[in-house]
Write a protein that holds these residues in place. Structure first.
Motif, PDB file in Angstrom:
ATOM      1  N   GLN A   1     -12.647  -9.139   5.523  1.00  0.00           N
ATOM      2  CA  GLN A   1     -11.375  -8.429   5.299  1.00  0.00           C
ATOM      3  C   GLN A   1     -11.146  -8.444   3.859  1.00  0.00           C
ATOM      4  O   GLN A   1     -11.116  -9.334   3.240  1.00  0.00           O
ATOM      5  N   TYR A  39      -8.267  -7.074   0.775  1.00  0.00           N
ATOM      6  CA  TYR A  39      -6.962  -6.376   0.468  1.00  0.00           C
ATOM      7  C   TYR A  39      -6.473  -6.632  -0.788  1.00  0.00           C
ATOM      8  O   TYR A  39      -6.427  -7.844  -1.283  1.00  0.00           O
ATOM      9  N   SER A  90      -6.315  -1.921   4.209  1.00  0.00           N
ATOM     10  CA  SER A  90      -7.236  -3.073   3.806  1.00  0.00           C
ATOM     11  C   SER A  90      -8.646  -2.357   4.357  1.00  0.00           C
ATOM     12  O   SER A  90      -8.814  -1.562   5.099  1.00  0.00           O
ATOM     13  N   TYR A 117     -11.697  -3.452   6.760  1.00  0.00           N
ATOM     14  CA  TYR A 117     -12.102  -4.242   7.859  1.00  0.00           C
ATOM     15  C   TYR A 117     -13.483  -4.128   8.022  1.00  0.00           C
ATOM     16  O   TYR A 117     -13.989  -2.936   8.238  1.00  0.00           O
ATOM     17  N   THR A 127     -11.157   1.218   7.215  1.00  0.00           N
ATOM     18  CA  THR A 127      -9.812   1.031   6.598  1.00  0.00           C
ATOM     19  C   THR A 127      -8.443   0.918   7.618  1.00  0.00           C
ATOM     20  O   THR A 127      -8.683   1.709   8.558  1.00  0.00           O
ATOM     21  N   PRO A 141      -3.079  -3.278   6.753  1.00  0.00           N
ATOM     22  CA  PRO A 141      -3.609  -5.209   6.623  1.00  0.00           C
ATOM     23  C   PRO A 141      -2.949  -5.848   7.537  1.00  0.00           C
ATOM     24  O   PRO A 141      -2.083  -5.959   7.801  1.00  0.00           O
TER      25      PRO A 141
END
Lengths: 200, 999
Positions: B38, B40, B179, B181, B199, B202
């Motif tokens: 992940q 962000y 974020s 993923y 996405t 997050p």
């Protein structure tokens, strides 16, 4: 433009009424006779010429069988471009030409015109023989076409094929004359008043 | 080997790279199984509703393998989207167990709140929010270059517009609330950032997070759904509907796990009937509960032994008395007489929407000036009400004014009670028509009695909005000159005649609404069965409007069907004008069509990837290319003028030409070589043509004058019959990017911004460039095409028509309907033009617009980002935002020699001794077998020197001619009399020529 042309045709027809001719298209020879008794003057001139240019099939007009005037009357100052023949003259469409005779009026002036020439498949050029009569002041007499000044306008259209016979016509065409009730085969036409003389 | 960059032959290059990596990699050092799961980068960015919730950026790692892996001596590294400077965060000596996550926190922003998840490692790298590059490295030495490769690079993620990435493209662009993923909880790894990552909101995971073994297919959890509250008045019984589902299980039980008490019970439980199905149950509250708040947890069970629960609060309050009816709250004026007061009112729920519900007085007050309905705003805490419920609501009356709106909308917000009194009511919708004052029915259930026409589908995909009106609305200055009373009147009636059909939710819809036949809905289609509630709020494109939130499904009819190809009158040259909406072979992520990285687009002297306006990456580019090629192929023009093609010399236009030829299967088109100046913008105009149909006459010209940031381009062509014309392709200054003051600011006259600039460009065109082109070609046939960024009757077009150019779209299209090539703000007009010079105009056989783009929804275009549903096809539809214009020319010589159609006979000339004129004639005989119609010109070549043709109409090339206007029947003849002046004793000699037409 077209209307103007039609007017021209009609006037030409009237002019032709004073000159008479025969033998149209028969053998390329026509007889022309002009009744000069209608003119209220004693003498003047009989003029004729064949149209001429360059680069077109050759055509000739032979003047013969002259009556009512004489080759000796030829006005040499105004005449040119002709060939003398025993009976008259030879005119050609490749040479500028002009015949002017001093003539007396009162009787008939007549002569034969015989056309000949090369063939032309596309009719590039129609040769014209113009005949005029003038008084001593060179004012035209009779019913003449004001455009050309000619009393008679004969045409020679070459044959489209080699060895064929060309055709002779008038302006206007004979058909138009017939439609107007004037006999194309008559030798003489009726006397007319001198209506078309120009003011002096 | 993890990291490959895009290349023209990606398969082969990947293999080579893998070989190199294999030879250099230490046997035990690197595991394919540790991945970046992940990313962000927007921690603490922004504020308010769109601001980040989390405070920190982070990079999350994951062990997707079956064995523990030590991260000792490893690092995570970051570089900007096109950067080459790598920042390093060394990792602690940790061993990641299979299925374990590892959270590396990075720098914080000014907003957001502290992460609720404990970081395993704290770094200080400030990552970019939307685009950047992240690498997991089996060492701590900073990487080098924009696209580092090598054995040390364990995993690599390019996000947003990154210029390096694994596979075909980076991940989608990230944001404050997005974020990236890695799919399947981090287990997915195909070495393609674009497809491996999605996405979402997050939510970081760390070493304490429950392990996720990729070798085990996890059981999906039970997902339980409850309203947050069941609000009841004391003495009234009520219930809340709860549900639960499990994608791989069957929910088969429900209990009150906490908060059970007398008076609360579960009733009407219905088990799911299949995996993924919903189980439902009602939480009932009796009328005997005392005033107070009672939290309850309901737990569902399934056939897999799992449980899932949700919480809600039963709120019992003393029933407040109604203080004002809804019509009283609305009042007859523009705003509520009770604005900013707390009121209790009562009505029937007509519709629940994403952020609240509409409440309408059951009987109404009979006053047409006071609306009987009102919107109750509940935000993210939906009330436990259903359509048809009689509900008593206590809350604050407010006037809500959306951004840029010119009016406000009465709402009830800060709701403290929404008590269901009883159920099963029906409200009869009020009949309305567009043009009525909708303020008087705001919040009410209405029915539009007449069919309405779709006027805009620009915001269908991202907002679920369709703009409707009576018929198609026309841009005022498309029909009337600017600043005329007619133009102002049309602007006013347009503004009053629009309603936006919404979809009841106020976020991007997961399923695009109102899409019909062929996966589209077109401007010009017709809608009936329009029953819903009158809402008022922000709309796509800015501003606010009345919106209809439908209660049933509106019926769409395809009254404006697609046309497979443009149809127009035949001629001998077909010209097209096509704005191809930023066809760039260099992409926004810094790569290009040849797979190079670190590329950019040029504006003036600055080259940067951020200047690239077209496709973000190769995937998008191919989709864009295929649509444009399909469109150009269907048009089948002999010459195509293009706008918005990358200003990189002839590279982009050559690429497009080759792609078109490939689609055709033969080298039909060639590029018109670029002129010296192509402007200073990132885009230029260009041309391609069919060498089999047209020949270039000279080189292309352009006008690099400073007024033209996109220089117009001209090329003279010769058609097969030898006739020439010059084509000038234009792209005038856009209406957007408004200056705040001065002549180029929006003058409020419907012409938008930069109108003064466009007038100068138009003047420069017709006064300077066109004369240059005509002088160079020696031919007055000029066609102006292109995106003029000015509608039909606007000042710049008037400048062109004022200079003698004839508007071919007004000529060929207006008599049959509205010409339009572009839809903006719910109105249609044409920015794309075809203007012919006076000499060319009679040779224009037809002109059409192919409505392949402007009427189609933006959401079906080539872009891949922000699309929950991808309806892309490689068909021409929505290849661009502008419709192409196609013009049929029938280029004819000014005059034709009729030598083959007529016989010309000279009548021998007479010389009139009285008038001293030569007279002759030419007899014209029609030998063609068909009528011949003038005007005709009889021309006398080589006329005897010294002779003048008295009745000449003029001279042409040194020879006199006579004009005759007539029609000659087949076989007929007529004489053209000729009268000449000149000295006596000349032989009249000439060669006659006969023409149709005019000199």
């Amino acid at each position: 433009m077209f209307n103007t042309f039609m007017t021209f045709v009609r006037r030409a027809a009237l002019a032709a009424a004073l000159a008479a001719f025969s033998g149209l298209a028969a053998a390329g020879t026509i007889h022309v006779s002009i009744d000069t008794s209608v003119f209220d003057t004693d003498s003047g001139y009989l003029d004729m010429y064949m149209s001429a240019t360059t680069g077109v099939p050759l055509a000739t007009a032979t003047i013969s069988n002259i009556s009512g005037f004489d080759k000796s009357n030829l006005d040499v100052d105004f005449s040119y471009g002709f060939t003398d023949t025993a009976a008259g003259y030879l005119l050609s469409n490749d040479t500028l030409n002009y015949l002017s005779h001093a003539v007396g009026f009162g009787g008939a002036l007549s002569f034969d015109v015989t056309f000949a020439g090369d063939h032309d498949p596309v009719t590039t050029y129609v040769s014209h023989l113009f005949v005029s009569v003038f008084d001593s002041d060179f004012l035209p007499l009779g019913h003449y076409d004001p455009r050309t000044g000619a009393m008679l306008d004969l045409t020679w259209t070459p044959s489209p094929v080699e060895g064929g016979q060309g055709s002779v016509g008038t302006v206007p065409e004979p058909g138009a004359l017939l439609l107007m009730g004037i006999g194309a085969t008559g030798m003489l036409v009726a006397r007319r008043r001198r209506a078309t003389r120009q003011a002096a | 080997m993890k990291h490959t960059t895009l290349h023209a032959m990606p398969g082969r290059m990947t293999v080579l790279a893998a070989l190199l990596a294999g030879m250099s990699a230490p046997a035990l050092a690197v595991s394919d199984n540790i991945v970046i799961s992940q990313v962000y980068g927007a921690g603490g960015n922004g504020s308010g509703a769109t601001g980040a919730v989390l405070k920190h950026d982070y990079i999350e790692l994951f062990n997707r393998g079956a064995t523990a892996v030590s991260l000792a001596g490893w690092s995570v590294q970051y570089a900007s989207s096109s950067g080459t400077a790598w920042q390093v965060t060394p990792l602690t000596s940790v061993t990641l167990e299979p299925g374990q996550y590892y959270l590396v926190q990075q720098a914080a922003g000014s907003g957001g709140t502290a992460s609720t998840v404990v970081a395993d490692k704290v770094g200080t790298i400030a990552m970019a929010g939307g685009s950047g590059k992240v690498a997991l490295v089996s060492g701590t030495t900073a990487l080098t270059g924009a696209a580092p490769t090598g054995a040390a690079v364990v995993d690599f993620v390019g996000y947003g517009a990154a210029n390096a990435f694994e596979g075909t493209a980076p991940t989608a662009t990230l944001g404050n609330l997005l974020s990236a993923y890695r799919g399947n909880d981090g287990c997915t790894e195909t070495d393609n950032n674009n497809t491996d990552f999605a996405t979402a909101v997050p939510a970081p995971r760390n070493t304490a997070t429950e392990k996720r073994l990729c070798s085990v297919t996890p059981q999906k959890p039970i997902v339980a759904t409850c309203p947050s509250a069941l609000a009841l008045a004391q003495g009234f019984a009520g219930s809340a509907a709860l549900s639960a589902s499990d994608l791989d299980g069957i929910v088969n039980g429900a209990t009150i796990a906490a908060g059970a008490m007398t008076g609360l019970a579960l009733a009407d439980f219905t088990a799911a009937t299949e995996e993924g199905g919903s189980a439902t149950v009602n939480l009932t509250a009796s009328n005997g509960l005392a005033v107070g708040n009672y939290p309850v947890t309901v737990q569902f069970t399934n056939n897999q032994g799992q449980t899932g629960s949700c919480q809600l609060t039963v709120k019992i309050s003393g029933l407040a008395a109604v203080t004002k009816s809804i019509p009283e709250i609305q009042g007859p004026g523009a705003t509520s007489p009770y604005n900013n007061t707390v009121q209790t009112t009562e009505g029937i729920v007509t519709l629940k929407v994403g952020t609240g519900f509409f409440l309408q007085d059951f009987n109404g007050d009979g006053n047409p000036d006071t609306s009987d309905g009102v919107f109750v705003y509940t935000g993210n805490s939906p009330a436990n009400v259903l359509a048809g419920d009689k509900v008593r609501v206590t809350g604050t009356v407010i006037e809500y004014t959306p951004t840029s709106a010119k009016r406000s909308y009465t709402e009830i917000k800060d709701v403290t009670a929404a008590v269901v009194m009883s159920s099963g009511y029906t409200i009869t919708p009020a009949n309305v028509a567009l043009g009525d004052d909708l303020a008087k029915v705001e919040g009410m259930l209405v029915n539009f009695t007449q069919p309405l026409t779709v006027n805009q589908v620009e915001y269908l995909g991202d907002r679920g909005e369709v703009t409707l009106a009576n018929g198609r609305l026309e841009v005022p200055t498309n029909r009337h000159p600017a600043r005329t009373a007619e133009a102002y009147a049309l602007a006013a009636s347009n503004a009053a005649g629009i309603i936006v059909l919404d979809d009841g939710i106020f976020t991007t819809p997961a399923t695009i609404p109102y899409i019909g036949q062929d996966n589209t809905v077109r401007v010009g289609d017709t809608v009936t069965s329009l029953t819903g509630v009158i809402d008022f709020g922000a709309i796509g494109g800015g501003g606010a409007a009345f919106k209809l939130q439908p209660v049933g499904a509106p019926q769409f009819s395809r009254t404006n069907p697609r046309e497979a190809a443009p149809v127009l009158a035949a001629g001998n040259v077909k010209v097209a004008s096509a704005n191809v909406l930023n066809f760039f072979t260099t992409f926004a992520n810094g790569t290009d069509v040849e797979g190079r990285t670190g590329q950019g687009c040029k504006i003036g002297s600055t080259t940067s990837a951020s200047n690239c306006r077209g496709a973000n990456n190769l995937v998008e580019f191919i989709r864009q290319r295929d649509k444009i090629v399909a469109k150009l192929k269907a048009i089948d023009a002999d010459v195509i003028g293009l706008m918005e093609i990358q200003n990189n010399g002839d590279y982009a236009v050559t690429y497009l030409t080759h792609a078109l030829n490939t689609a055709i299967g033969a080298p039909v088109y060639a590029v018109v070589p670029a002129p010296s100046a192509s402007g200073t913008d990132a885009i230029r105009v260009a041309m391609m043509y069919k060498p089999s149909k047209l020949t270039l006459v000279g080189g292309a010209l352009s006008d690099g004058d400073a007024i033209n940031n996109r220089a117009p381009m001209a090329q003279t062509f010769a058609a097969a019959n030898g006739e020439k014309f010059s084509l000038i392709v234009n792209h005038l200054k856009s209406k957007g990017g408004c200056p705040s003051s001065g002549a180029d600011a929006d003058q409020g006259d419907s012409q938008g911004c930069w109108n003064a600039n466009r007038i100068l460009q138009a003047q420069r065109l017709v006064n300077t460039f066109v004369p240059q082109v005509v002088a160079a070609s020696g031919d007055a046939d000029v066609l102006l095409i292109g995106d003029m960024n000015a509608y039909g009757k606007e000042d710049p077009i008037a400048t062109m028509t004022g200079a003698g150019f004839v508007n071919q779209l007004e000529r060929f299209i207006r008599p049959f309907g509205m010409p339009y090539s572009y839809v903006f703000g719910g109105t249609s007009g044409y920015l794309d033009h075809a203007l012919a010079s006076a000499a060319l105009s009679p040779q224009v056989a037809g002109a059409v617009e192919w409505h392949v783009n402007a009427d189609e929804p933006t959401v079906i275009d080539y872009n891949t980002e922000s699309k929950p549903q991808d309806l892309y096809t490689a068909l021409p539809y929505r290849a661009s935002d502008h419709d192409p214009v196609v013009i049929s020319l029938n280029l004819q010589p000014k005059y034709v020699d009729l030598a083959g159609s007529v016989k010309l006979t000279q009548q021998g000339a007479a010389y009139n001794r009285a008038t001293l004129k030569y007279v002759a004639a030419v007899t014209v005989t029609n030998t063609s077998g068909a009528p011949l119609t003038g005007p005709f010109q009889l021309k006398l070549n080589g006329l005897t020197a010294g002779l003048t043709l008295d009745n000449a109409s003029g001279m042409h090339e040194g020879a006199p001619y006579v004009t005759v206007n007539t029609t000659i029947a087949p076989g007929a003849a007529f004489n053209v009399p000729l009268t000449f002046s000149g000295p006596a004793r000349l032989m009249v000699t000439y060669t006659p020529k006969f023409y149709r037409g005019a000199f």
